[in-house]
Enzyme design. Structure first.
Site, mmCIF file in Angstrom:
data_model
loop_
_atom_site.group_PDB
_atom_site.id
_atom_site.type_symbol
_atom_site.label_atom_id
_atom_site.label_comp_id
_atom_site.label_asym_id
_atom_site.label_seq_id
_atom_site.Cartn_x
_atom_site.Cartn_y
_atom_site.Cartn_z
ATOM 1 N N HIS A 171 72.784 101.637 89.904
ATOM 2 C CA HIS A 171 72.035 101.300 88.694
ATOM 3 C C HIS A 171 70.691 100.674 89.068
ATOM 4 O O HIS A 171 69.640 101.080 88.568
ATOM 5 C CB HIS A 171 72.850 100.346 87.814
ATOM 6 C CG HIS A 171 72.044 99.639 86.763
ATOM 7 N ND1 HIS A 171 71.573 100.271 85.646
ATOM 8 C CD2 HIS A 171 71.611 98.361 86.671
ATOM 9 C CE1 HIS A 171 70.882 99.414 84.911
ATOM 10 N NE2 HIS A 171 70.883 98.239 85.514
ATOM 11 N N ASP A 229 40.637 116.432 87.141
ATOM 12 C CA ASP A 229 42.033 116.416 87.586
ATOM 13 C C ASP A 229 42.171 115.263 88.559
ATOM 14 O O ASP A 229 41.224 114.505 88.784
ATOM 15 C CB ASP A 229 42.401 117.755 88.265
ATOM 16 C CG ASP A 229 43.915 118.008 88.205
ATOM 17 O OD1 ASP A 229 44.658 117.111 88.623
ATOM 18 O OD2 ASP A 229 44.317 119.072 87.722
ATOM 19 N N TRP A 285 71.348 96.531 95.169
ATOM 20 C CA TRP A 285 70.077 97.240 95.393
ATOM 21 C C TRP A 285 69.217 96.533 96.429
ATOM 22 O O TRP A 285 68.286 97.103 96.970
ATOM 23 C CB TRP A 285 69.316 97.444 94.088
ATOM 24 C CG TRP A 285 68.408 96.310 93.708
ATOM 25 C CD1 TRP A 285 68.759 95.203 93.005
ATOM 26 C CD2 TRP A 285 67.008 96.166 94.006
ATOM 27 N NE1 TRP A 285 67.678 94.373 92.861
ATOM 28 C CE2 TRP A 285 66.587 94.948 93.457
ATOM 29 C CE3 TRP A 285 66.080 96.952 94.681
ATOM 30 C CZ2 TRP A 285 65.282 94.485 93.562
ATOM 31 C CZ3 TRP A 285 64.764 96.480 94.783
ATOM 32 C CH2 TRP A 285 64.383 95.262 94.228
ATOM 33 N N SER A 335 56.860 109.667 98.731
ATOM 34 C CA SER A 335 56.362 110.091 97.423
ATOM 35 C C SER A 335 55.456 109.030 96.812
ATOM 36 O O SER A 335 54.359 109.320 96.331
ATOM 37 C CB SER A 335 57.553 110.390 96.508
ATOM 38 O OG SER A 335 57.152 110.375 95.175
ATOM 39 N N SER A 336 55.907 107.768 96.865
ATOM 40 C CA SER A 336 55.112 106.688 96.258
ATOM 41 C C SER A 336 53.785 106.507 96.966
ATOM 42 O O SER A 336 52.752 106.299 96.332
ATOM 43 C CB SER A 336 55.859 105.359 96.325
ATOM 44 O OG SER A 336 56.988 105.411 95.524
ATOM 45 N N HIS A 361 58.890 91.577 96.798
ATOM 46 C CA HIS A 361 58.165 90.836 95.776
ATOM 47 C C HIS A 361 56.945 91.574 95.255
ATOM 48 O O HIS A 361 56.803 91.712 94.046
ATOM 49 C CB HIS A 361 57.854 89.392 96.141
ATOM 50 C CG HIS A 361 57.594 88.658 94.873
ATOM 51 N ND1 HIS A 361 58.618 88.244 94.062
ATOM 52 C CD2 HIS A 361 56.470 88.438 94.197
ATOM 53 C CE1 HIS A 361 58.097 87.772 92.946
ATOM 54 N NE2 HIS A 361 56.802 87.867 93.003
ATOM 55 N N GLU A 406 56.721 94.616 95.110
ATOM 56 C CA GLU A 406 57.359 95.681 94.329
ATOM 57 C C GLU A 406 57.568 95.244 92.872
ATOM 58 O O GLU A 406 57.385 96.022 91.936
ATOM 59 C CB GLU A 406 58.704 96.047 94.972
ATOM 60 C CG GLU A 406 59.626 96.920 94.138
ATOM 61 C CD GLU A 406 59.127 98.346 93.972
ATOM 62 O OE1 GLU A 406 58.271 98.768 94.773
ATOM 63 O OE2 GLU A 406 59.583 99.013 93.034
ATOM 64 N N TYR A 433 55.697 93.338 91.218
ATOM 65 C CA TYR A 433 54.426 93.448 90.512
ATOM 66 C C TYR A 433 53.993 94.894 90.363
ATOM 67 O O TYR A 433 53.279 95.242 89.420
ATOM 68 C CB TYR A 433 53.364 92.584 91.208
ATOM 69 C CG TYR A 433 53.704 91.133 90.995
ATOM 70 C CD1 TYR A 433 53.448 90.537 89.762
ATOM 71 C CD2 TYR A 433 54.381 90.406 91.943
ATOM 72 C CE1 TYR A 433 53.831 89.250 89.506
ATOM 73 C CE2 TYR A 433 54.778 89.110 91.704
ATOM 74 C CZ TYR A 433 54.504 88.535 90.484
ATOM 75 O OH TYR A 433 54.899 87.256 90.234
ATOM 76 N N SER A 479 47.315 96.176 77.500
ATOM 77 C CA SER A 479 45.911 95.833 77.285
ATOM 78 C C SER A 479 45.122 96.975 76.656
ATOM 79 O O SER A 479 44.007 96.771 76.176
ATOM 80 C CB SER A 479 45.248 95.440 78.613
ATOM 81 O OG SER A 479 45.992 94.433 79.238
ATOM 82 N N HIS A 525 60.793 82.976 97.842
ATOM 83 C CA HIS A 525 61.431 82.306 96.698
ATOM 84 C C HIS A 525 62.696 83.041 96.265
ATOM 85 O O HIS A 525 63.446 82.541 95.449
ATOM 86 C CB HIS A 525 60.449 82.110 95.523
ATOM 87 C CG HIS A 525 60.033 83.345 94.820
ATOM 88 N ND1 HIS A 525 58.782 83.526 94.294
ATOM 89 C CD2 HIS A 525 60.686 84.482 94.534
ATOM 90 C CE1 HIS A 525 58.700 84.697 93.741
ATOM 91 N NE2 HIS A 525 59.835 85.303 93.870
ATOM 92 N N HIS A 526 62.927 84.229 96.843
ATOM 93 C CA HIS A 526 64.212 84.903 96.618
ATOM 94 C C HIS A 526 65.273 84.379 97.575
ATOM 95 O O HIS A 526 66.411 84.818 97.530
ATOM 96 C CB HIS A 526 64.060 86.418 96.838
ATOM 97 C CG HIS A 526 63.095 87.056 95.897
ATOM 98 N ND1 HIS A 526 63.484 87.603 94.693
ATOM 99 C CD2 HIS A 526 61.758 87.227 95.956
ATOM 100 C CE1 HIS A 526 62.420 88.095 94.076
ATOM 101 N NE2 HIS A 526 61.362 87.878 94.811
ATOM 102 N N THR A 532 49.214 84.752 85.317
ATOM 103 C CA THR A 532 50.069 85.440 84.357
ATOM 104 C C THR A 532 49.887 84.843 82.972
ATOM 105 O O THR A 532 49.818 85.564 81.967
ATOM 106 C CB THR A 532 51.549 85.344 84.787
ATOM 107 O OG1 THR A 532 51.630 85.638 86.177
ATOM 108 C CG2 THR A 532 52.396 86.323 84.025
ATOM 109 N N LYS A 535 46.796 86.117 81.255
ATOM 110 C CA LYS A 535 46.950 87.430 80.620
ATOM 111 C C LYS A 535 47.525 87.283 79.221
ATOM 112 O O LYS A 535 47.039 87.872 78.256
ATOM 113 C CB LYS A 535 47.867 88.315 81.453
ATOM 114 C CG LYS A 535 47.276 88.628 82.778
ATOM 115 C CD LYS A 535 47.839 89.927 83.294
ATOM 116 C CE LYS A 535 46.891 90.555 84.250
ATOM 117 N NZ LYS A 535 46.116 91.622 83.729
ATOM 118 N N ARG A 540 76.371 86.577 89.791
ATOM 119 C CA ARG A 540 76.097 87.971 89.480
ATOM 120 C C ARG A 540 76.955 88.876 90.364
ATOM 121 O O ARG A 540 77.563 88.428 91.317
ATOM 122 C CB ARG A 540 74.603 88.277 89.685
ATOM 123 C CG ARG A 540 74.146 88.119 91.101
ATOM 124 C CD ARG A 540 72.640 88.134 91.215
ATOM 125 N NE ARG A 540 72.103 89.486 91.110
ATOM 126 C CZ ARG A 540 70.930 89.865 91.665
ATOM 127 N NH1 ARG A 540 70.201 88.987 92.319
ATOM 128 N NH2 ARG A 540 70.493 91.082 91.547
#
Lengths: 524, 71, 369
Positions: free
Chosen positions: A75, A104, A140, A168-169, A252, A254, A256, A267, A301-302, A327, A330, A449
């Site tokens: 998931h 293009d 994950w 790909s990315s 991290h 990722e 963002y 926006s 921080h993770h 943040t 924004k 979790r």
């Protein structure tokens, strides 16, 4: 679409399957990306519903713990790499050339390749579900050594699939940067770029910076599993915590990568429906860049509970708290844009408004998680699950849906059904909150979790969350129906589409012609 | 264009640094950012940005050291 | 269906905090640190609430009053240096205000010095081992909730999934230091009431400490995904007065001595089989499954397996020393000689594995020396 007989270069799409297989057209590839991500969204969603169904009541009812772990892992991977990221790339493919006045993408053949890698990568990843020993079951975040020494044999296929997604990315990101920097129409200076383009430019740099790190960490896993190295094995002189450092150095930014384009979409939408220019455009650009830079120095921080030295603990706490500033800027800018505007509430605007509120709630819980001492209590509980689902579902996913509704009339020339759109919005809005809000409570009450079964005091809120999840899940079918309906028929859209729309993409007719801006437009 | 760098005067560098700091902070006056975006080369800004990022990390680290020493 | 309606109905009243059964907030806990953390949590929570009310308030105001259907005309402002500087600096100051007490608490949490008691906590898939370093007391602690409750064939009791066979026992008011490590994968030892959560990492030792002010029973769970039975390895800590703690220590040591004597007595096949089944269900069933059939691709079957039907010494070696690089652990330390003999005998004679072999506790005791 009939081609102009005067020019042999201007032709419409090929017919049948080959159109989609061989296409180098940014609109076709955008469409492919978007349908692919929606298919993945439903696949990952079904897994989420299975997880929620098992958690409806204490005790094991539907699935066994090992399969439960496979579901949480798949998931997460599918939603992150298969649904959210490709959806943003799809929107970028469709919109960036039209927004900057380019004919293009800069590298159309690579564009084709970067899409067509994905179905193979995900087929491979999903095929692990049918392998002996089952699919990856280590979450994950695939922490070693659970994902190396103790992993099922299918982990090797998972590693290969992650490599393909990474390629790909990276190619997608290179293409987007090349397009934005080189193919802007005359007069389209950097500070005139729409915010969606700006946020994607910064996101693309983040992608190029961190996808190789992900590739590196899975390669280290591969070496540990098959070639006798000991990067993450303490018995051989390695360190399991090294895995987490490298993973989160990717992970991290990722986060963002999955939210900055959402900022861009919102926006675009809020000024259109507030009929007022975006407040503080330069500070929006600067804030995006600040967030991107800060995202590289907050990864640990993770990992507040892995036993970091005190200095590191405090450093990462301070750096993380600092992210709240740009943040916050924004959010304040969006609110200031709405203030004294002349607002209407079509479906894209509803999703954008929900985004602002619910993403901010996710930001608040993020701020709480940044307080390192408190994180010792929050870490790895449902409070974290609530937090990142608030920023990803009513955050990233709502922004994608807002974007889809917003640009759908431009893509297919017809308006979607507004009533159905509003029903979809309200079902999703209510469903999302019923699902994820109670998770704050069960997390604070102490539920870890990634557990398939739980103590009795968590039962009531879990039941509530499951009800919400099914509501949210099934309301996405309304969206599917609405999109198909809109493609087939619907009220003809004008080229402006929305009363308050601004920008180059709205100067094109609706539907946007197969080849647009073959001659560069003039930007004042 | 790297050769542009050599032509930058001291006062220009101060302006670049101030602009990058303003970008870190997130707010810049309209006249200043118009001036910045009409300059010939973006290399001074990228260079200053990278250096100031390192300075920023170092200063957060010093702040942490300070906090641990006096709290 | 009943549950759905109940769930929805209760959702409507969750806003009232008077509802006792719906635990919604962090525990205050029973240590100075846990209370400090609770206070930090509440402060940052209320800061978020206030900011939220302000921001969402302005937004709601605009949504209600500045809508086109009310005839609102859009103004044309789109920047203001002063406003932007203000709303950058104000959050910054709030954050500094938060960072100071948070750092102070963190410094206290990291003060691991001068402990009265050291306990090594080792995470295993899927149980905990507690070694009292100065006392020569060493035992394993695993889930005691019966499988029938998990599989819904029996009514679930109050401490469902939060109960263990041998709880950790510590004295009240003493500084207890935990030295955390793991045997296989990363685990995380968490007791919410102590506000102690530390990862147990194979090959490394982490430290945490606690001074509990109130005797009682405190429950927690493993907090880091550690494989299949991650949800089934709870932590139970009994906090006793110092005198009670001392007598508990004496009891444990006596029981250990008794167990060693039991190995010397002679056992027959039926007794070993009966005990073996019990041990199997506790220690082996999670992976090798109820009928010894295993899980293909993940955990090998024992029924008709070459190990269970082959040479006895090989079988004993695998059980005692484990198989490096796989999930098969070494059970030498985890089980007593009698338990080991019983479970090996059981595996060689159950589910149609009819070798007729008897492994005696004395034989194992010798190997354990």
């Amino acid at each position: 679409m009939t081609s102009s007989s005067a020019s042999t270069h201007h032709h419409g799409p090929a017919v049948g399957l080959s159109r989609w297989l061989y296409t180098t057209n940014h609109k076709d590839i955008g469409t492919l990306y978007l349908w692919f991500s929606f298919a993945m969204f439903l696949t990952g969603g079904c897994m989420a519903l299975l997880i929620r169904a098992e958690l409806f009541q204490p005790g094991l009812q539907l699935i066994q713990p090992d399969f439960f772990n496979q579901m949480t892992t798949m998931h997460g991977l599918i939603m992150v790499f298969g649904a959210v990221m490709p959806a943003f790339v799809g929107l970028a493919n469709w919109m960036i050339p039209m927004m900057v006045g380019a004919p293009d993408m800069a590298l159309p053949r690579m564009n084709n390749w970067s899409f067509w890698i994905l179905p193979f990568a995900f087929s491979m990843m999903l095929s692990t579900l049918f392998m002996e020993g089952g699919a990856p079951n280590f979450g994950w975040t695939f922490y070693a050594p659970l994902s190396t020494t103790y992993a099922p044999p299918s982990v090797t296929f998972f590693i290969f699939a992650v490599h393909m997604m990474g390629i790909s990315s990276i190619m997608g990101a290179i293409n987007i940067i090349a397009t934005i920097l080189n193919l802007r129409a005359p007069g389209m200076s950097m500070m005139k770029l729409p915010l969606f383009v700006w946020t994607w430019l910064i996101t693309a740099f983040l992608l190029i910076a961190v996808m190789p790190v992900l590739a590196g960490v899975v390669t280290m896993m591969l070496m540990d599993i098959h070639f006798g190295t000991s990067f993450f094995n303490a018995a051989g002189g390695g360190d399991p915590v090294l895995f987490q450092h490298v993973f989160w150095f990717f992970g991290h930014p990722e986060v963002y990568i999955m939210i900055l384009p959402a900022f861009g979409i919102v926006s675009e939408i809020i000024p259109t429906f507030a009929r007022k220019r975006l407040f503080g455009y330069p500070s929006m650009v600067y804030a995006t860049a600040s967030i991107a830079l800060l995202s590289f120095i907050v990864w640990a921080h993770h990992m507040f509970t892995v036993g970091l030295p005190l200095v590191a603990e405090v450093f990462f706490m301070f750096a993380t708290m600092l992210i709240a500033v740009p943040t916050g800027v924004k959010v304040f800018n969006w609110v200031a844009t709405m203030f004294r505007g002349s607002m209407t509430f079509e479906t894209p605007m509803l999703f954008a408004l929900a985004f602002v509120v619910l993403f901010t709630i996710g930001g608040f819980s993020g701020l709480m998680l940044a307080i390192a001492p408190a994180d010792f209590q929050y870490h790895d509980t449902y409070f974290v699950v609530a937090h990142f689902h608030y920023v990803l579902v009513p955050g990233a996913v709502f922004a994608i849906m807002a974007g889809a509704y917003y640009w759908l009339p431009k893509w297919c020339g017809n308006y979607y059904n507004e009533t159905m759109g509003k029903v979809h919005f309200w079902c999703s809005f209510v469903g999302v909150n019923i699902t994820f809000f109670p998770m704050h409570f069960i997390g604070l009450a102490g539920m870890p979790r990634r557990i398939p079964d739980y103590a009795l005091q968590f039962a009531d809120f879990n039941a509530v969350a499951t009800v919400g999840a099914f509501m949210f899940g099934f309301s996405q079918l309304i969206f599917l129906y609405n999109v198909i309906h809109c493609i087939r028929k619907g009220r003809q859209a004008s080229s402006e589409v929305w009363e308050g729309s601004h920008g180059l993409e709205w100067t094109l007719p609706s539907p946007a012609p197969y080849h647009s801006f073959s001659e560069a437009p003039k930007v004042k | 264009m790297p050769d542009q760098q050599n032509k930058l005067k001291k006062s220009d560098w101060i302006k670049v640094v101030l602009s990058v700091l303003a970008a870190f902070f997130g707010v810049q006056s309209r006249s200043n950012y118009k001036r910045d975006f009409s300059s010939n080369s973006y290399w001074p800004y990228i260079f200053a940005g990278l250096v100031l990022m390192l300075v920023f990390i170092a200063s957060v680290y010093l702040l942490v050291r300070f906090a641990l020493a006096y709290l | 269906m009943k549950r759905v309606i109940f769930g929805l109905a209760v959702l409507l009243v969750t806003a009232s905090p008077s509802h006792a059964d719906w635990t919604m907030n962090l525990t205050r806990g029973v240590t100075d640190i846990s209370r400090e953390i609770y206070d930090l949590h509440m402060v940052i929570f209320w800061i978020c609430v206030v900011i939220g009310v302000l921001v969402f308030g302005v937004m709601l105001w605009s949504v209600v009053y500045h809508r086109k259907s009310r005839g609102a005309k859009a103004k044309n402002f789109h920047e203001s240096l002063l406003v932007e500087i203000t709303w950058t600096i104000v959050p910054f100051i709030i954050l500094i205000g938060m960072a100071v007490p948070a750092t102070a608490t963190l410094i206290k949490m990291y003060d691991n010095t001068e402990a009265d008691i050291d306990i090594q906590v080792t995470g295993y898939q899927w149980k905990w081992r507690y070694q009292y370093l100065a006392e020569n007391v060493d035992f394993f602690s695993s889930l005691s909730t019966p499988r029938e409750q998990i599989n819904n064939t029996q009514e679930k009791t109050t401490d469902y999934l939060l109960e263990v066979d041998n709880p950790l026992v510590i004295p009240v008011g003493k500084k207890v230091r935990f030295l955390l490590t793991a045997n296989d994968v990363i685990h995380s030892w968490w007791v919410p009431e102590f506000a102690v959560k530390k990862d147990a990492i194979p090959g490394f030792i982490n430290e945490a400490w606690v001074i509990v002010d109130k005797p009682g029973v405190y429950r927690g769970q493993c907090a880091e995904l550690c494989g299949k039975e991650h949800g089934f390895m709870p932590i139970v800590v009994e906090v006793k007065t110092v005198a009670e703690y001392e007598s508990w220590l004496a009891e444990v040591k006596q029981a250990d001595a008794k167990q060693q004597q039991a190995a010397m007595k002679s056992w027959n096949l039926a007794d070993l089989m009966a005990m073996g089944e019990e041990v199997y269900n506790k220690a082996c069933l999670a992976c090798h499954q109820a009928e010894g059939e295993g899980i293909p691709g993940a955990f090998p079957a024992l029924k008709n397996s070459p190990v269970a039907l082959g040479e006895v010494s090989v079988h004993i070696d695998v059980v005692l020393n484990g198989k490096p690089g796989t999930a098969m652990q070494a059970y030498k330390e985890q089980l007593s000689a009698v338990e080991l003999a019983a479970v090996i005998t059981y595996e060689r004679n159950a589910w149609g594995n009819k070798t007729g072999d008897i492994v005696t506790p004395a034989q194992i005791a010798e190997l354990k020396e």
